[in-house]
Motif scaffolding. Structure first.
Motif, short mmCIF file in Angstrom:
data_model
loop_
_atom_site.label_atom_id
_atom_site.label_comp_id
_atom_site.label_asym_id
_atom_site.label_seq_id
_atom_site.Cartn_x
_atom_site.Cartn_y
_atom_site.Cartn_z
N VAL A 111 0.81 -1.22 0.00
CA VAL A 111 0.00 0.00 0.00
C VAL A 111 0.84 1.27 0.00
O VAL A 111 0.33 2.36 -0.25
N GLY A 112 2.15 1.13 0.30
CA GLY A 112 3.02 2.30 0.27
C GLY A 112 3.08 3.10 1.56
O GLY A 112 3.72 4.14 1.62
N PHE A 113 2.41 2.61 2.61
CA PHE A 113 2.39 3.29 3.90
C PHE A 113 2.55 2.27 5.02
O PHE A 113 2.14 1.11 4.87
N GLU A 114 3.11 2.73 6.14
CA GLU A 114 3.37 1.82 7.25
C GLU A 114 2.07 1.35 7.89
O GLU A 114 1.23 2.14 8.29
N LEU A 115 1.92 0.03 7.98
CA LEU A 115 0.74 -0.57 8.59
C LEU A 115 1.12 -1.36 9.83
O LEU A 115 2.27 -1.74 10.02
N ILE A 205 -9.76 0.00 -2.53
CA ILE A 205 -8.47 0.53 -2.10
C ILE A 205 -7.66 0.89 -3.34
O ILE A 205 -7.49 0.08 -4.26
N ILE A 206 -7.15 2.12 -3.35
CA ILE A 206 -6.30 2.59 -4.45
C ILE A 206 -4.94 2.96 -3.85
O ILE A 206 -4.86 3.84 -2.99
N ALA A 214 -2.05 0.15 -7.81
CA ALA A 214 -2.68 -1.13 -7.47
C ALA A 214 -4.09 -0.84 -6.96
O ALA A 214 -4.30 0.08 -6.16
N LEU A 215 -5.06 -1.64 -7.42
CA LEU A 215 -6.44 -1.49 -7.00
C LEU A 215 -6.90 -2.78 -6.32
O LEU A 215 -6.63 -3.88 -6.81
#
Length: 245
Positions: A111-115, A205-206, A214-215
């Motif tokens: 997703v490109g962000f810290e989860l 989710i985009i 990614a979708l």
């Protein structure tokens, strides 16, 4: 007003409320927090379609959650399985004999962000991913959604919540890192009522990083709460580990 239609225990929610400019940020946060899903365990069927470039893959998973402890996904016949706990992410795929056993880098890179566990669980339940009471927020009204954002936006990470005017769950979550050209948007296209709880039904989710996109389209259905659930998971021997760069 929130109206429910359809019969049986799961009901699609039709939102008919009108956003009010008189609502304060504190009142909105209180209403949003109050509508957090109240459950110990959850079971559902979840159809997931993933599109990257020109390729789309879709499959229906069994989803099981033990609140704050385990999120478990299993494809038909156990061909693929994922188990997420607060400490690790595990996954295996029998179609190509691969597995992953590590931290949240697998999901965060996608997703490109810290989860972390709490963020993933909150995204699935239509809740804010950060504690809204830790910082002051401002409120605005746009297209009949409440727009909630930190009063002092982080220069490296902009965050916006769009909240529904009827039930105060998320209409959309938006994160942006302009410097790294990253953008994540989670849109909640519909909700369903299950045992007095409001649970997302359709989620889109985009995730964008530079020129790559990614979708993920999710449909959560056949939801039941607080039943007995098991989380069987064992990585088969001889599989190749997925190594992250």
């Amino acid at each position: 007003m929130v109206s429910f239609y359809n019969c049986k225990s799961t009901k699609v929610i039709a939102a008919s409320g009108e956003a009010s400019s008189k609502l304060t940020a504190k009142q909105l946060i209180k209403a949003h927090t109050k509508n957090e899903v109240d459950f110990k365990t959850l079971q559902a069927k979840t159809k997931i379609d993933i599109t990257q470039g020109e390729k789309t893959k879709g499959i229906t998973f069994n989803l099981r959650i033990k609140k704050d402890e385990v999120i478990w996904l299993s494809a038909p016949l156990g061909l693929a399985r994922m188990m997420i706990t607060p400490n690790k992410v595990q996954f295996y795929n029998k179609t190509d004999n691969t597995y992953f056993d590590g931290d949240y880098k697998l999901l965060s890179d996608f997703v490109g962000f810290e989860l972390d566990f709490e963020k993933v669980q909150n995204i699935l339940m239509g809740q804010a991913i950060y504690n809204l009471k830790e910082k002051p927020h401002t409120i605005d009204v746009q297209e009949n959604s409440y727009v909630l954002e930190p009063k002092n936006q982080d220069v490296l990470l902009e965050l916006f919540y769009l909240m529904n005017a009827s039930h105060f769950k998320l209409d959309s979550l938006q994160l942006a890192q302009s410097v790294k050209r990253r953008f994540l948007q989670v849109d909640y296209k519909s909700y369903q009522g299950v045992e007095k709880n409001i649970i997302p039904k359709e989620i889109k989710i985009i995730a964008v990083e530079d020129t790559e996109e990614a979708l993920v389209d999710m449909e959560i259905k056949s939801v039941t709460l607080n039943g007995d659930v098991r989380f069987p998971f064992r990585i088969p021997s001889g599989y190749t580990e997925i190594e992250l760069k």
